[in-house]
Design a protein around this motif. Structure first.
Motif, PDB file in Angstrom:
ATOM      1  N   PHE A   1       3.057  -2.888   3.177  1.00  0.00           N
ATOM      2  CA  PHE A   1       2.075  -3.897   3.575  1.00  0.00           C
ATOM      3  C   PHE A   1       0.653  -3.421   3.278  1.00  0.00           C
ATOM      4  CE2 PHE A   1       0.166  -6.857   6.837  1.00  0.00           C
ATOM      5  CZ  PHE A   1       0.597  -8.015   6.229  1.00  0.00           C
ATOM      6  N   PHE A   2       0.380  -2.151   3.553  1.00  0.00           N
ATOM      7  CA  PHE A   2      -0.926  -1.566   3.245  1.00  0.00           C
ATOM      8  C   PHE A   2      -1.189  -1.649   1.746  1.00  0.00           C
ATOM      9  CE2 PHE A   2      -3.915   1.692   2.155  1.00  0.00           C
ATOM     10  CZ  PHE A   2      -4.776   1.801   3.232  1.00  0.00           C
ATOM     11  N   ALA A   3      -0.166  -1.321   0.953  1.00  0.00           N
ATOM     12  CA  ALA A   3      -0.332  -1.358  -0.503  1.00  0.00           C
ATOM     13  C   ALA A   3      -0.657  -2.764  -0.985  1.00  0.00           C
ATOM     14  CB  ALA A   3       0.940  -0.843  -1.173  1.00  0.00           C
ATOM     15  N   ASN A   4       0.102  -3.748  -0.500  1.00  0.00           N
ATOM     16  CA  ASN A   4      -0.077  -5.126  -0.968  1.00  0.00           C
ATOM     17  C   ASN A   4      -1.404  -5.735  -0.534  1.00  0.00           C
ATOM     18  OD1 ASN A   4       2.415  -5.119  -2.213  1.00  0.00           O
ATOM     19  ND2 ASN A   4       3.476  -6.027  -0.475  1.00  0.00           N
ATOM     20  N   GLU A   5      -1.756  -5.501   0.723  1.00  0.00           N
ATOM     21  CA  GLU A   5      -2.912  -6.207   1.296  1.00  0.00           C
ATOM     22  C   GLU A   5      -4.247  -5.497   1.086  1.00  0.00           C
ATOM     23  OE1 GLU A   5      -2.392  -9.256   2.372  1.00  0.00           O
ATOM     24  OE2 GLU A   5      -0.319  -8.867   1.817  1.00  0.00           O
ATOM     25  N   LEU A   6      -4.253  -4.177   1.041  1.00  0.00           N
ATOM     26  CA  LEU A   6      -5.517  -3.457   0.956  1.00  0.00           C
ATOM     27  C   LEU A   6      -5.663  -2.626  -0.314  1.00  0.00           C
ATOM     28  CD1 LEU A   6      -6.054  -2.159   4.612  1.00  0.00           C
ATOM     29  CD2 LEU A   6      -6.930  -4.239   3.555  1.00  0.00           C
ATOM     30  N   PHE A   7      -4.608  -1.900  -0.659  1.00  0.00           N
ATOM     31  CA  PHE A   7      -4.741  -0.920  -1.732  1.00  0.00           C
ATOM     32  C   PHE A   7      -4.762  -1.548  -3.117  1.00  0.00           C
ATOM     33  CE2 PHE A   7      -3.454   2.522  -4.547  1.00  0.00           C
ATOM     34  CZ  PHE A   7      -4.261   3.547  -4.107  1.00  0.00           C
ATOM     35  N   VAL A   8      -3.756  -2.366  -3.412  1.00  0.00           N
ATOM     36  CA  VAL A   8      -3.650  -2.956  -4.754  1.00  0.00           C
ATOM     37  C   VAL A   8      -4.889  -3.763  -5.145  1.00  0.00           C
ATOM     38  CG1 VAL A   8      -2.355  -4.609  -6.165  1.00  0.00           C
ATOM     39  CG2 VAL A   8      -1.135  -2.934  -4.775  1.00  0.00           C
ATOM     40  N   PRO A   9      -5.485  -4.559  -4.231  1.00  0.00           N
ATOM     41  CA  PRO A   9      -6.696  -5.300  -4.621  1.00  0.00           C
ATOM     42  C   PRO A   9      -7.849  -4.419  -5.081  1.00  0.00           C
ATOM     43  CG  PRO A   9      -5.749  -6.238  -2.634  1.00  0.00           C
ATOM     44  CD  PRO A   9      -5.008  -4.959  -2.891  1.00  0.00           C
ATOM     45  N   LYS A  10      -7.833  -3.139  -4.701  1.00  0.00           N
ATOM     46  CA  LYS A  10      -8.916  -2.240  -5.096  1.00  0.00           C
ATOM     47  C   LYS A  10      -8.538  -1.329  -6.267  1.00  0.00           C
ATOM     48  CE  LYS A  10     -11.238  -2.056  -0.606  1.00  0.00           C
ATOM     49  NZ  LYS A  10     -12.555  -2.510  -1.108  1.00  0.00           N
ATOM     50  N   LEU A  11      -7.321  -1.472  -6.787  1.00  0.00           N
ATOM     51  CA  LEU A  11      -6.855  -0.569  -7.834  1.00  0.00           C
ATOM     52  C   LEU A  11      -7.669  -0.685  -9.125  1.00  0.00           C
ATOM     53  CD1 LEU A  11      -2.971  -0.237  -7.866  1.00  0.00           C
ATOM     54  CD2 LEU A  11      -4.702   1.516  -7.515  1.00  0.00           C
ATOM     55  N   SER A  12      -8.109  -1.890  -9.449  1.00  0.00           N
ATOM     56  CA  SER A  12      -8.886  -2.045 -10.686  1.00  0.00           C
ATOM     57  C   SER A  12     -10.186  -1.246 -10.603  1.00  0.00           C
ATOM     58  CB  SER A  12      -9.193  -3.524 -10.940  1.00  0.00           C
ATOM     59  OG  SER A  12      -9.901  -4.088  -9.853  1.00  0.00           O
ATOM     60  N   GLU A  13     -10.762  -1.204  -9.414  1.00  0.00           N
ATOM     61  CA  GLU A  13     -11.984  -0.416  -9.211  1.00  0.00           C
ATOM     62  C   GLU A  13     -11.697   1.072  -9.406  1.00  0.00           C
ATOM     63  OE1 GLU A  13     -14.658   0.932  -5.385  1.00  0.00           O
ATOM     64  OE2 GLU A  13     -13.848  -1.091  -5.429  1.00  0.00           O
ATOM     65  N   TRP A  14     -10.580   1.545  -8.828  1.00  0.00           N
ATOM     66  CA  TRP A  14     -10.200   2.953  -8.990  1.00  0.00           C
ATOM     67  C   TRP A  14      -9.949   3.276 -10.465  1.00  0.00           C
ATOM     68  CZ3 TRP A  14      -9.629   7.802  -7.345  1.00  0.00           C
ATOM     69  CH2 TRP A  14      -8.733   8.616  -8.027  1.00  0.00           C
ATOM     70  N   ALA A  15      -9.222   2.418 -11.155  1.00  0.00           N
ATOM     71  CA  ALA A  15      -8.877   2.666 -12.554  1.00  0.00           C
ATOM     72  C   ALA A  15     -10.128   2.741 -13.422  1.00  0.00           C
ATOM     73  CB  ALA A  15      -7.942   1.570 -13.058  1.00  0.00           C
TER      74      ALA A  15
END
Length: 290
Positions: free
Chosen positions: A100-114
């Motif tokens: 749930f953390f991955a879907n709701e919070l982490f994944v939406p910010k992955l493009s920024e990390w990448a």
């Protein structure tokens, strides 16, 4: 003189084991290929490196002298190439985190990390229960009611729970107050089987008697079941804010269950010796620590 490095390497290995056949097996070549490379090297040098006998080879005096002169240079060159190759290869970080953390919070910010870290690869291992962790992960994000037993732990943010349902159930039961709790199935995560009772106790709701309790092994399934009209769910805040913002869920009651649950970042490796882990840990704390 343009002496091929591969010829020097073949010579050093052959000189060490005194066998073209054994040298070939270490170099993944044929014995004739090794012999040909060394023959080319001899032609460039202008002297013989080996005495070729019927069943064996041995170094000539010049070959022995040349071997002791060139072997340290070849070894240092190989070590230097290996060192730079390893430093330039993209690093991969294995991260364990709740689904749930991955879907709701982490994944939406992955493009920024990448975008910020193009040379660091991420391997995400999601788990259904918030307090689980993948054994081979370098870093883990876990949900726990107390500080996890680990050497390096960073607290990220606390969690509270609120009763939520879809619009259809809300329209039908909102006006009837707590009576809905004995008429509509109550949904929760199986890791917290008494959370509805704790919420009722916190509000001093008399004669709390749920019609039915349905448990799921993932928080995503809990929220999805409520969104599809299966019942009323206790969903976590602030992690579920998108569900409310997009009106996939609405709060049936405003009262929240306050718990000791918190998300933590656990470091399983010594990140001082791994800059990529240090970079990722700092980014997680910057983005999610409250």
């Amino acid at each position: 003189m343009q002496t091929p490095i591969r010829g020097l390497r073949s010579f050093c290995i052959a000189a060490k084991c005194l066998s073209f056949k054994h040298a070939a097996s270490q170099l993944f070549l044929t014995p004739s290929a090794v012999s040909h490379q060394i023959k080319q090297l001899e032609e460039q040098l202008g002297f013989s490196l080996f005495k070729r006998n019927t069943r064996a080879i041995e170094l000539t005096a010049a070959g022995d002298k040349f071997y002791h002169a060139v072997q340290p240079i070849v070894e240092n060159l190989e070590n230097t190439i290996a060192e730079f190759t390893q430093s330039e290869v993209n690093k991969t970080i294995t991260v364990s985190l709740p689904e749930f953390f991955a879907n709701e919070l982490f994944v939406p910010k992955l493009s920024e990390w990448a975008e910020l870290n193009p040379s660091i690869n991420l391997q995400l291992e999601t788990v259904k229960s918030g307090n689980q962790a993948v054994k081979n992960a370098y870093l883990s994000i876990v949900l726990a009611s107390g500080k996890p037993n680990a050497s390096i732990v960073h607290e990220l943010f606390p969690i509270r729970y609120v009763p939520a349902c879809n619009k259809s159930i809300y329209k039908k039961w909102a006006a009837k107050g707590y009576d809905a709790l004995s008429q509509v199935p109550l949904i929760l995560h199986q890791a917290r089987p008494w959370s509805w009772h704790k919420w009722a106790d916190q509000l001093d709701i008399p004669n709390f008697d749920p019609k039915q309790i349905i448990q799921f092994d993932s928080m995503y399934s809990v929220a999805k079941a409520a969104q599809q009209g299966m019942g009323i769910a206790l969903v976590p805040l602030p992690i579920s804010k998108t569900w409310f913002k997009e009106e996939m869920l609405v709060k049936l009651f405003q009262e929240e269950l306050i718990t000791r649950d918190r998300y933590f970042l656990i470091q399983h490796k010594n990140i001082e010796s791994a800059p990529e882990l240090q970079t990722f840990a700092e980014w997680v704390k910057q983005e999610f620590q409250q």
